[in-house]
Design a protein around this motif. Structure first.
Motif, PDB file in Angstrom:
ATOM      1  N   LEU A  57     -22.215  51.768 -97.389  1.00 58.17           N
ATOM      2  CA  LEU A  57     -21.342  51.892 -98.558  1.00 58.17           C
ATOM      3  C   LEU A  57     -21.826  53.061 -99.404  1.00 58.17           C
ATOM      4  O   LEU A  57     -23.016  53.360 -99.457  1.00 58.17           O
ATOM      5  CB  LEU A  57     -21.264  50.595 -99.364  1.00 58.17           C
ATOM      6  CG  LEU A  57     -22.482  50.029-100.079  1.00 58.17           C
ATOM      7  CD1 LEU A  57     -22.695  50.684-101.436  1.00 58.17           C
ATOM      8  CD2 LEU A  57     -22.315  48.534-100.280  1.00 58.17           C
ATOM      9  N   ILE A  58     -20.878  53.735-100.054  1.00 61.55           N
ATOM     10  CA  ILE A  58     -21.196  54.908-100.864  1.00 61.55           C
ATOM     11  C   ILE A  58     -20.421  54.847-102.172  1.00 61.55           C
ATOM     12  O   ILE A  58     -19.321  54.303-102.240  1.00 61.55           O
ATOM     13  CB  ILE A  58     -20.876  56.224-100.124  1.00 61.55           C
ATOM     14  CG1 ILE A  58     -19.431  56.218 -99.599  1.00 61.55           C
ATOM     15  CG2 ILE A  58     -21.857  56.453 -98.990  1.00 61.55           C
ATOM     16  CD1 ILE A  58     -19.016  57.517 -98.927  1.00 61.55           C
ATOM     17  N   THR A  84     -12.245  51.176-103.113  1.00 65.28           N
ATOM     18  CA  THR A  84     -11.858  50.655-104.418  1.00 65.28           C
ATOM     19  C   THR A  84     -11.937  51.771-105.442  1.00 65.28           C
ATOM     20  O   THR A  84     -12.805  52.652-105.349  1.00 65.28           O
ATOM     21  CB  THR A  84     -12.752  49.482-104.864  1.00 65.28           C
ATOM     22  OG1 THR A  84     -12.320  49.019-106.156  1.00 65.28           O
ATOM     23  CG2 THR A  84     -14.209  49.892-104.968  1.00 65.28           C
ATOM     24  N   THR A  85     -11.038  51.741-106.410  1.00 65.34           N
ATOM     25  CA  THR A  85     -11.058  52.716-107.507  1.00 65.34           C
ATOM     26  C   THR A  85     -11.243  52.033-108.857  1.00 65.34           C
ATOM     27  O   THR A  85     -11.188  52.692-109.896  1.00 65.34           O
ATOM     28  CB  THR A  85      -9.756  53.537-107.529  1.00 65.34           C
ATOM     29  OG1 THR A  85      -8.639  52.651-107.666  1.00 65.34           O
ATOM     30  CG2 THR A  85      -9.608  54.353-106.254  1.00 65.34           C
ATOM     31  N   PRO A 118     -18.476  55.713-111.046  1.00 65.08           N
ATOM     32  CA  PRO A 118     -19.082  54.498-110.490  1.00 65.08           C
ATOM     33  C   PRO A 118     -18.077  53.452-110.032  1.00 65.08           C
ATOM     34  O   PRO A 118     -18.469  52.466-109.396  1.00 65.08           O
ATOM     35  CB  PRO A 118     -19.928  53.974-111.658  1.00 65.08           C
ATOM     36  CG  PRO A 118     -19.270  54.507-112.884  1.00 65.08           C
ATOM     37  CD  PRO A 118     -18.730  55.851-112.498  1.00 65.08           C
ATOM     38  N   ASP A 119     -16.801  53.647-110.340  1.00 65.26           N
ATOM     39  CA  ASP A 119     -15.778  52.683-109.934  1.00 65.26           C
ATOM     40  C   ASP A 119     -15.173  52.993-108.568  1.00 65.26           C
ATOM     41  O   ASP A 119     -14.460  52.161-108.001  1.00 65.26           O
ATOM     42  CB  ASP A 119     -14.652  52.630-110.974  1.00 65.26           C
ATOM     43  CG  ASP A 119     -15.088  51.963-112.264  1.00 65.26           C
ATOM     44  OD1 ASP A 119     -16.012  51.126-112.212  1.00 65.26           O
ATOM     45  OD2 ASP A 119     -14.524  52.288-113.325  1.00 65.26           O
ATOM     46  N   ILE A 120     -15.438  54.187-108.044  1.00 73.99           N
ATOM     47  CA  ILE A 120     -14.901  54.565-106.734  1.00 73.99           C
ATOM     48  C   ILE A 120     -15.971  54.330-105.670  1.00 73.99           C
ATOM     49  O   ILE A 120     -17.039  54.952-105.701  1.00 73.99           O
ATOM     50  CB  ILE A 120     -14.438  56.030-106.717  1.00 73.99           C
ATOM     51  CG1 ILE A 120     -13.308  56.242-107.735  1.00 73.99           C
ATOM     52  CG2 ILE A 120     -13.979  56.432-105.322  1.00 73.99           C
ATOM     53  CD1 ILE A 120     -12.822  57.674-107.825  1.00 73.99           C
ATOM     54  N   VAL A 121     -15.677  53.422-104.755  1.00 75.85           N
ATOM     55  CA  VAL A 121     -16.643  53.031-103.728  1.00 75.85           C
ATOM     56  C   VAL A 121     -15.936  52.969-102.377  1.00 75.85           C
ATOM     57  O   VAL A 121     -14.786  52.520-102.284  1.00 75.85           O
ATOM     58  CB  VAL A 121     -17.270  51.652-104.045  1.00 75.85           C
ATOM     59  CG1 VAL A 121     -18.320  51.280-103.002  1.00 75.85           C
ATOM     60  CG2 VAL A 121     -17.875  51.645-105.439  1.00 75.85           C
ATOM     61  N   LEU A 122     -16.624  53.421-101.349  1.00 78.10           N
ATOM     62  CA  LEU A 122     -16.137  53.305 -99.976  1.00 78.10           C
ATOM     63  C   LEU A 122     -17.112  52.432 -99.189  1.00 78.10           C
ATOM     64  O   LEU A 122     -18.331  52.598 -99.305  1.00 78.10           O
ATOM     65  CB  LEU A 122     -16.017  54.676 -99.321  1.00 78.10           C
ATOM     66  CG  LEU A 122     -14.822  55.528 -99.771  1.00 78.10           C
ATOM     67  CD1 LEU A 122     -15.029  56.980 -99.387  1.00 78.10           C
ATOM     68  CD2 LEU A 122     -13.532  55.006 -99.174  1.00 78.10           C
TER      69      LEU A 122
END
Length: 294
Positions: free
Chosen positions: A159-160, A189-190, A166-170
């Motif tokens: 995960l990155i 997620t955004t 900080p709200d955007i995660v893959l």
């Protein structure tokens, strides 16, 4: 006719002498070494050593904190999440109050060091494997945690967090190891985990195993899918679902990378990384008949 004042001759002679002295001194001094060079002899005395945590279990993921060279998080295959703030001299367990202790990935937000994401369920299957129940998030540097979704993903490969948001995660969700399921692939997620969108997937037997940002441009993302299955009597790695992908819009849309030197045929597990010094250099370790590092 040129007239020279006799009173200026001593001054001119003195200036010429000073200039000659400067030039002579400059020629005698050796050229300064490049600022970026290091004497390799300095590294000969350095050796690897165990810094713990000695009861943490098998190492799966470790994450440093930008600007804090002594702070690290360690995620174990079955030992929870640990943290050190003194370069490994002491470690503190950060996940003892939760029901899950198996992890496959952990990431700290570069723009807000209080925000930490941890993907539960180890993503390195072997003879036995521990599963998780989704993604956990901390907003107080690991003191407390909250499950923010993907509860049926079971195993997280990577995960990155977007370095600027900080709200955007893959998340690379591997999915169930012992059977098919839908919640596997690459998720995004955004809004900090309130909602998740599946942005890359193949089928119920193929999951996400790796995902990385270009360190110079977070719009460029590489991801790997892996078709695999674990059973009590055998382990299957590879299939038509496995592949390497690239995105140019932060992970919203993807294009599979094939040919141009990459191995052909059935692919297995893939790991990918991008050089921090040169974003044009992409390295991938690929399981295949002609597998290796590309």
């Amino acid at each position: 006719m040129i007239f020279r004042s006799p009173r200026l001759r001593p001054v001119a002679s003195t200036l010429i002498a000073i200039l000659a002295l400067i030039c002579t001194a400059g020629a005698a001094e050796p050229a300064p070494k490049s600022v970026g060079t290091l004497d390799e002899k300095l590294f000969k005395g350095m050796q690897w050593r165990q810094v713990g945590p000695f009861r943490g279990g098998r190492a799966i993921a470790i994450e440093g904190v930008p600007g804090e060279p002594d702070t690290y998080y360690f995620a174990a295959a079955a030992g929870g999440v640990w943290k050190t703030t003194d370069g490994g001299a002491n470690w503190a367990p950060m996940f003892d109050k939760e029901k899950i202790s198996s992890f496959g990935a952990i990431a700290v937000s570069a723009s807000d060091h209080n925000v930490v994401y941890a993907g539960s369920g180890e993503g390195a299957p072997r003879g036995n494997i521990s599963y998780g129940n989704g993604i956990y998030k901390s907003v107080d540097a690991g003191k407390t945690w909250k499950n923010v979704g993907l509860k049926d993903s079971r195993h997280i490969g990577a995960l990155i967090v977007d370095p600027k948001n900080p709200d955007i995660v893959l998340v690379a969700a591997l999915g169930h190891m012992f059977g098919p399921n839908q919640e596997r692939g690459i998720f995004r997620t955004t809004d900090g985990g309130k909602t998740w969108a599946k942005v890359l997937g193949k089928d119920q037997d193929t999951g996400g195993v790796d995902v990385v940002f270009d360190p110079h441009n977070s719009n460029i993302v590489f991801a790997a899918l892996w078709q695999t299955r674990r059973q009590p009597w055998f382990f299957s790695s590879g299939g038509a679902g496995s592949g390497l992908y690239r995105s140019e819009d932060g992970g919203v849309t993807w294009k599979q990378l094939q040919g141009n030197g990459l191995p052909e045929g059935i692919l297995g597990r893939i790991g990918v990384t991008i050089s921090g010094a040169d974003a044009n250099r992409i390295y991938a370790i690929i399981e295949a008949k002609e597998g290796g590092i590309y």
